[in-house]
Design a protein around this motif. Sequence first.
Motif, mmCIF file in Angstrom:
data_model
loop_
_atom_site.group_PDB
_atom_site.id
_atom_site.type_symbol
_atom_site.label_atom_id
_atom_site.label_comp_id
_atom_site.label_asym_id
_atom_site.label_seq_id
_atom_site.Cartn_x
_atom_site.Cartn_y
_atom_site.Cartn_z
ATOM 1 N N VAL A 99 0.856 -1.185 0.000
ATOM 2 C CA VAL A 99 0.000 0.000 0.000
ATOM 3 C C VAL A 99 0.886 1.228 0.000
ATOM 4 O O VAL A 99 1.904 1.265 0.700
ATOM 5 C CB VAL A 99 -0.921 0.024 1.228
ATOM 6 C CG1 VAL A 99 -1.682 1.335 1.305
ATOM 7 C CG2 VAL A 99 -1.894 -1.135 1.184
ATOM 8 N N ALA A 144 -4.380 6.901 -1.641
ATOM 9 C CA ALA A 144 -3.940 5.561 -1.268
ATOM 10 C C ALA A 144 -4.068 4.641 -2.474
ATOM 11 O O ALA A 144 -5.076 4.685 -3.190
ATOM 12 C CB ALA A 144 -4.774 5.029 -0.112
ATOM 13 N N ILE A 188 -5.817 -2.673 -1.993
ATOM 14 C CA ILE A 188 -6.664 -2.164 -0.920
ATOM 15 C C ILE A 188 -8.055 -2.760 -0.998
ATOM 16 O O ILE A 188 -8.709 -2.681 -2.035
ATOM 17 C CB ILE A 188 -6.741 -0.629 -0.983
ATOM 18 C CG1 ILE A 188 -5.354 -0.019 -0.735
ATOM 19 C CG2 ILE A 188 -7.742 -0.090 0.047
ATOM 20 C CD1 ILE A 188 -5.296 1.462 -0.962
ATOM 21 N N ARG A 190 -10.361 -1.877 1.602
ATOM 22 C CA ARG A 190 -11.077 -0.671 1.992
ATOM 23 C C ARG A 190 -10.174 0.143 2.908
ATOM 24 O O ARG A 190 -9.220 -0.360 3.478
ATOM 25 C CB ARG A 190 -12.395 -0.976 2.712
ATOM 26 C CG ARG A 190 -12.243 -1.635 4.076
ATOM 27 C CD ARG A 190 -13.583 -1.911 4.718
ATOM 28 N NE ARG A 190 -13.436 -2.525 6.028
ATOM 29 C CZ ARG A 190 -13.333 -3.828 6.219
ATOM 30 N NH1 ARG A 190 -13.355 -4.655 5.189
ATOM 31 N NH2 ARG A 190 -13.226 -4.305 7.452
ATOM 32 N N VAL A 191 -10.499 1.430 3.015
ATOM 33 C CA VAL A 191 -9.789 2.317 3.925
ATOM 34 C C VAL A 191 -10.791 2.858 4.923
ATOM 35 O O VAL A 191 -11.785 3.476 4.532
ATOM 36 C CB VAL A 191 -9.113 3.484 3.181
ATOM 37 C CG1 VAL A 191 -8.283 4.323 4.161
ATOM 38 C CG2 VAL A 191 -8.231 2.977 2.060
ATOM 39 N N THR A 230 -10.597 6.516 -1.107
ATOM 40 C CA THR A 230 -9.162 6.272 -0.957
ATOM 41 C C THR A 230 -8.341 7.540 -1.123
ATOM 42 O O THR A 230 -7.115 7.487 -1.107
ATOM 43 C CB THR A 230 -8.681 5.232 -1.986
ATOM 44 O OG1 THR A 230 -9.000 5.690 -3.306
ATOM 45 C CG2 THR A 230 -9.332 3.876 -1.734
ATOM 46 N N VAL A 273 -5.901 0.936 6.832
ATOM 47 C CA VAL A 273 -6.128 0.258 5.556
ATOM 48 C C VAL A 273 -6.310 -1.241 5.742
ATOM 49 O O VAL A 273 -5.530 -1.882 6.455
ATOM 50 C CB VAL A 273 -4.952 0.521 4.593
ATOM 51 C CG1 VAL A 273 -5.214 -0.134 3.250
ATOM 52 C CG2 VAL A 273 -4.723 2.015 4.425
ATOM 53 N N TRP A 274 -7.333 -1.786 5.088
ATOM 54 C CA TRP A 274 -7.478 -3.238 4.981
ATOM 55 C C TRP A 274 -6.942 -3.649 3.613
ATOM 56 O O TRP A 274 -7.386 -3.161 2.580
ATOM 57 C CB TRP A 274 -8.930 -3.657 5.133
ATOM 58 C CG TRP A 274 -9.330 -3.765 6.561
ATOM 59 C CD1 TRP A 274 -9.847 -2.790 7.346
ATOM 60 C CD2 TRP A 274 -9.221 -4.926 7.395
ATOM 61 N NE1 TRP A 274 -10.083 -3.264 8.612
ATOM 62 C CE2 TRP A 274 -9.711 -4.577 8.676
ATOM 63 C CE3 TRP A 274 -8.771 -6.226 7.180
ATOM 64 C CZ2 TRP A 274 -9.753 -5.481 9.739
ATOM 65 C CZ3 TRP A 274 -8.815 -7.125 8.242
ATOM 66 C CH2 TRP A 274 -9.297 -6.750 9.500
ATOM 67 N N ILE A 275 -5.986 -4.578 3.651
ATOM 68 C CA ILE A 275 -5.289 -5.005 2.451
ATOM 69 C C ILE A 275 -5.777 -6.391 2.056
ATOM 70 O O ILE A 275 -5.962 -7.258 2.919
ATOM 71 C CB ILE A 275 -3.768 -5.034 2.695
ATOM 72 C CG1 ILE A 275 -3.285 -3.615 3.011
ATOM 73 C CG2 ILE A 275 -3.032 -5.601 1.486
ATOM 74 C CD1 ILE A 275 -1.877 -3.570 3.534
ATOM 75 N N ARG A 328 -5.109 -5.874 8.241
ATOM 76 C CA ARG A 328 -5.168 -4.442 8.469
ATOM 77 C C ARG A 328 -3.788 -3.909 8.802
ATOM 78 O O ARG A 328 -2.994 -4.581 9.434
ATOM 79 C CB ARG A 328 -6.124 -4.151 9.635
ATOM 80 C CG ARG A 328 -6.239 -2.692 9.995
ATOM 81 C CD ARG A 328 -6.883 -2.505 11.359
ATOM 82 N NE ARG A 328 -6.634 -1.165 11.864
ATOM 83 C CZ ARG A 328 -5.529 -0.812 12.497
ATOM 84 N NH1 ARG A 328 -4.588 -1.711 12.724
ATOM 85 N NH2 ARG A 328 -5.362 0.423 12.926
#
Length: 122
Positions: free
Chosen positions: A2, A24, A28, A30-31, A76, A99-101, A108
Amino acid sequence: QVRLVESGGGLVQPGGSLRLSCEASGSIRRVNLMGWYRQGPGKQRELVATISSAGDTNYDDSVNGRFTISRDNTKTTVHLQMNSLKSEDTAIYYCYGDVWITDGVEYRRDAWGQGTQVTVSS
């Protein structure tokens, strides 16, 4: 992987305005929370403003009423509109993202940008 990349810093006179942006990118999912922190000369890093994915905002007292944080519909990208700038706003401004990757598995992490210099001086 990220990345958070800031833009929009620079030199401005007292009373002037600047707009910072941070995007971002990467794998990703979600953020969640995004925000801006700053570190002035000889000072510790401090919170400036945050915004949740739902649009709820929070500001440090020193910038409340002068700065406005916002997010694009993509969720993002975050912006910081800075008005009525003062010399004490001089600092390196850092973008932050919760951030969730997604990379085979989901996890996270706290992500930070490299920082952008804001200098308020006549």
